[in-house]
Design a protein around this motif. Sequence first.
Motif, PDB file in Angstrom:
ATOM      1  N   GLY A   7       9.637  10.942 -13.733  1.00  0.00           N
ATOM      2  CA  GLY A   7       9.783  11.136 -12.293  1.00  0.00           C
ATOM      3  C   GLY A   7       8.467  11.450 -11.618  1.00  0.00           C
ATOM      4  O   GLY A   7       8.183  10.970 -10.511  1.00  0.00           O
ATOM      5  N   THR A   8       7.621  12.244 -12.298  1.00  0.00           N
ATOM      6  CA  THR A   8       6.302  12.602 -11.752  1.00  0.00           C
ATOM      7  C   THR A   8       5.409  11.372 -11.614  1.00  0.00           C
ATOM      8  O   THR A   8       4.745  11.172 -10.598  1.00  0.00           O
ATOM      9  N   VAL A   9       5.419  10.536 -12.663  1.00  0.00           N
ATOM     10  CA  VAL A   9       4.603   9.313 -12.641  1.00  0.00           C
ATOM     11  C   VAL A   9       5.059   8.381 -11.524  1.00  0.00           C
ATOM     12  O   VAL A   9       4.247   7.835 -10.781  1.00  0.00           O
ATOM     13  N   VAL A  10       6.390   8.208 -11.414  1.00  0.00           N
ATOM     14  CA  VAL A  10       6.930   7.336 -10.369  1.00  0.00           C
ATOM     15  C   VAL A  10       6.562   7.857  -8.984  1.00  0.00           C
ATOM     16  O   VAL A  10       6.159   7.095  -8.091  1.00  0.00           O
ATOM     17  N   VAL A  16       0.590   6.799  -4.041  1.00  0.00           N
ATOM     18  CA  VAL A  16      -0.614   5.964  -3.991  1.00  0.00           C
ATOM     19  C   VAL A  16      -0.330   4.685  -3.214  1.00  0.00           C
ATOM     20  O   VAL A  16      -1.126   4.250  -2.371  1.00  0.00           O
ATOM     21  N   TYR A  17       0.823   4.083  -3.475  1.00  0.00           N
ATOM     22  CA  TYR A  17       1.205   2.842  -2.791  1.00  0.00           C
ATOM     23  C   TYR A  17       1.332   3.082  -1.279  1.00  0.00           C
ATOM     24  O   TYR A  17       0.825   2.282  -0.472  1.00  0.00           O
ATOM     25  N   PHE A  19      -0.080   5.425   0.469  1.00  0.00           N
ATOM     26  CA  PHE A  19      -1.415   5.708   1.007  1.00  0.00           C
ATOM     27  C   PHE A  19      -2.192   4.408   1.250  1.00  0.00           C
ATOM     28  O   PHE A  19      -2.838   4.229   2.296  1.00  0.00           O
ATOM     29  N   LEU A  20      -2.128   3.480   0.287  1.00  0.00           N
ATOM     30  CA  LEU A  20      -2.893   2.241   0.382  1.00  0.00           C
ATOM     31  C   LEU A  20      -2.321   1.249   1.395  1.00  0.00           C
ATOM     32  O   LEU A  20      -3.027   0.381   1.894  1.00  0.00           O
ATOM     33  N   THR A  21      -1.042   1.382   1.697  1.00  0.00           N
ATOM     34  CA  THR A  21      -0.408   0.418   2.609  1.00  0.00           C
ATOM     35  C   THR A  21      -0.041   1.027   3.959  1.00  0.00           C
ATOM     36  O   THR A  21       0.610   0.374   4.774  1.00  0.00           O
ATOM     37  N   TRP A  22      -0.462   2.271   4.195  1.00  0.00           N
ATOM     38  CA  TRP A  22      -0.046   3.011   5.380  1.00  0.00           C
ATOM     39  C   TRP A  22      -0.375   2.276   6.681  1.00  0.00           C
ATOM     40  O   TRP A  22       0.414   2.269   7.629  1.00  0.00           O
ATOM     41  N   GLU A  23      -1.556   1.641   6.746  1.00  0.00           N
ATOM     42  CA  GLU A  23      -1.985   0.981   7.975  1.00  0.00           C
ATOM     43  C   GLU A  23      -1.671  -0.519   8.006  1.00  0.00           C
ATOM     44  O   GLU A  23      -2.140  -1.241   8.889  1.00  0.00           O
ATOM     45  N   PHE A  24      -0.912  -1.015   7.058  1.00  0.00           N
ATOM     46  CA  PHE A  24      -0.650  -2.454   6.993  1.00  0.00           C
ATOM     47  C   PHE A  24       0.083  -2.976   8.225  1.00  0.00           C
ATOM     48  O   PHE A  24      -0.009  -4.153   8.561  1.00  0.00           O
ATOM     49  N   GLY A  25       0.828  -2.123   8.898  1.00  0.00           N
ATOM     50  CA  GLY A  25       1.572  -2.564  10.073  1.00  0.00           C
ATOM     51  C   GLY A  25       0.852  -2.333  11.383  1.00  0.00           C
ATOM     52  O   GLY A  25       1.429  -2.479  12.457  1.00  0.00           O
ATOM     53  N   PHE A  26      -0.449  -1.958  11.301  1.00  0.00           N
ATOM     54  CA  PHE A  26      -1.204  -1.591  12.504  1.00  0.00           C
ATOM     55  C   PHE A  26      -1.182  -2.700  13.553  1.00  0.00           C
ATOM     56  O   PHE A  26      -0.818  -2.488  14.708  1.00  0.00           O
ATOM     57  N   TRP A  27      -1.582  -3.931  13.145  1.00  0.00           N
ATOM     58  CA  TRP A  27      -1.671  -5.024  14.117  1.00  0.00           C
ATOM     59  C   TRP A  27      -0.282  -5.509  14.548  1.00  0.00           C
ATOM     60  O   TRP A  27      -0.094  -5.943  15.697  1.00  0.00           O
ATOM     61  N   GLU A  28       0.660  -5.409  13.657  1.00  0.00           N
ATOM     62  CA  GLU A  28       2.013  -5.848  13.979  1.00  0.00           C
ATOM     63  C   GLU A  28       2.593  -5.026  15.123  1.00  0.00           C
ATOM     64  O   GLU A  28       3.328  -5.540  15.971  1.00  0.00           O
ATOM     65  N   LYS A  29       2.212  -3.734  15.172  1.00  0.00           N
ATOM     66  CA  LYS A  29       2.692  -2.863  16.240  1.00  0.00           C
ATOM     67  C   LYS A  29       2.240  -3.356  17.606  1.00  0.00           C
ATOM     68  O   LYS A  29       2.893  -3.139  18.621  1.00  0.00           O
TER      69      LYS A  29
END
Length: 399
Positions: A7-10, A16-17, A19-29
């Motif tokens: 559970g900790t690893v998951v 991490v995922y 954090f890395l994808t947090w801004e992926f929807g920036f332009w879509e907004k």
Amino acid sequence: MLLILFGTVVAFVALVYIFLTWEFGFWEKYGVKGPKPKILLGNIPYLLTKKRHTVYNYDQLYIKAMAHLMDEVCEHMTDYLRTQAKSSDGVATLDAKEVMAKYTTDVVASCIFAIDAQSFVKENPEIRLMGKRIMNFNFVVQLALLVTTFFPSDAIRYRKENKINRTDFLDHLLQLQDRKQITDIDIAGHGVSFFADGFETSSIVLTYCLYDLAKYPTIQQELRDEIAKAKQAGGGTMLYEQLGEMALLEQIICESMRIHPLMAVMAKRCTADTTLVGPKDRKIFVKKGTTVVLPYYSICFDAEHFADPYKYDPKRFAAENGGSKAYRERGVYFPFGDGPRMCLGMRFAVTQVRRAIVEVVERFSISVSSKTIEPFEMDPDQFMLMPKGSIWLDFKPIA
């Protein structure tokens, strides 16, 4: 225990995922459509692999005063080309980019640091090698070179100790130092920046201009005729004033910079909240502080802005069509950038480009060599847009 560890690893992987994808929807907004981003690579997956290229106020008086230095380098270039042609059955087949880089290196070294680089004499002059290393797009190499190995500080010290006055860019900076209290480090930084801009950018512009003239011999001859008339008006010599009054020369340079843009994109920072109106009146809000990437390469080939955009046509920049000003005012032609961050060395760069074209076209008949790979495929290892294998031209002296 195993369940807790699992559970900790998951949970860690999930964080991490996110954090890395947090801004992926920036332009879509903001209603801006585009390719789906990839983790770590964003929208430019070939940036690291280089699998393909991303494309698939300097005073006029000072420049005029340095015109004779450009004339001297042009003489060296002509001697070099004639020597190469003499040893090759009357026609010199050369890498045009390398020849033009020799020219711009000597001009910039002479006009900025009062150094005779001797690029047309020595096989590997030191300043020429430094210029190549500056444009090696490796951040660590550039930083180390600029901080530790370049020579402007030595040139500054030598000028001061020997009380040398010379009308060039370094003299201009030293005068500014007295009036504005800028440091030697500032002067060295400006000098290196000016050198890098004038060396690489101008050499590529020159290469493309000569290539286009080699492809279109009729336009090449028209320019040769214009040069002859300008020299006649100047009493047999090419005066500085004449360079700026040659209409066809200006049109050729503008069209070559349009059809061969040096950069695929340009970046600008938005200074105030703005709403852009796109196709079908779609509104796109751009927040203050946002860095906007302008697709300059695509703009240059947009039929909405340039009629028959893939056709080489210098006349599109003729005075009767509004010249380059008409396109600049519409915001579709800005080879030197625009606004407060516009290239500071623009006037100097254009002057040295004009002078070199006049020298080559007047004294040599140029044609495209079979060593040039056509159609062009851009080299992903080059910072600016240059084709693989470079551009090779044949230079035949005009008797």
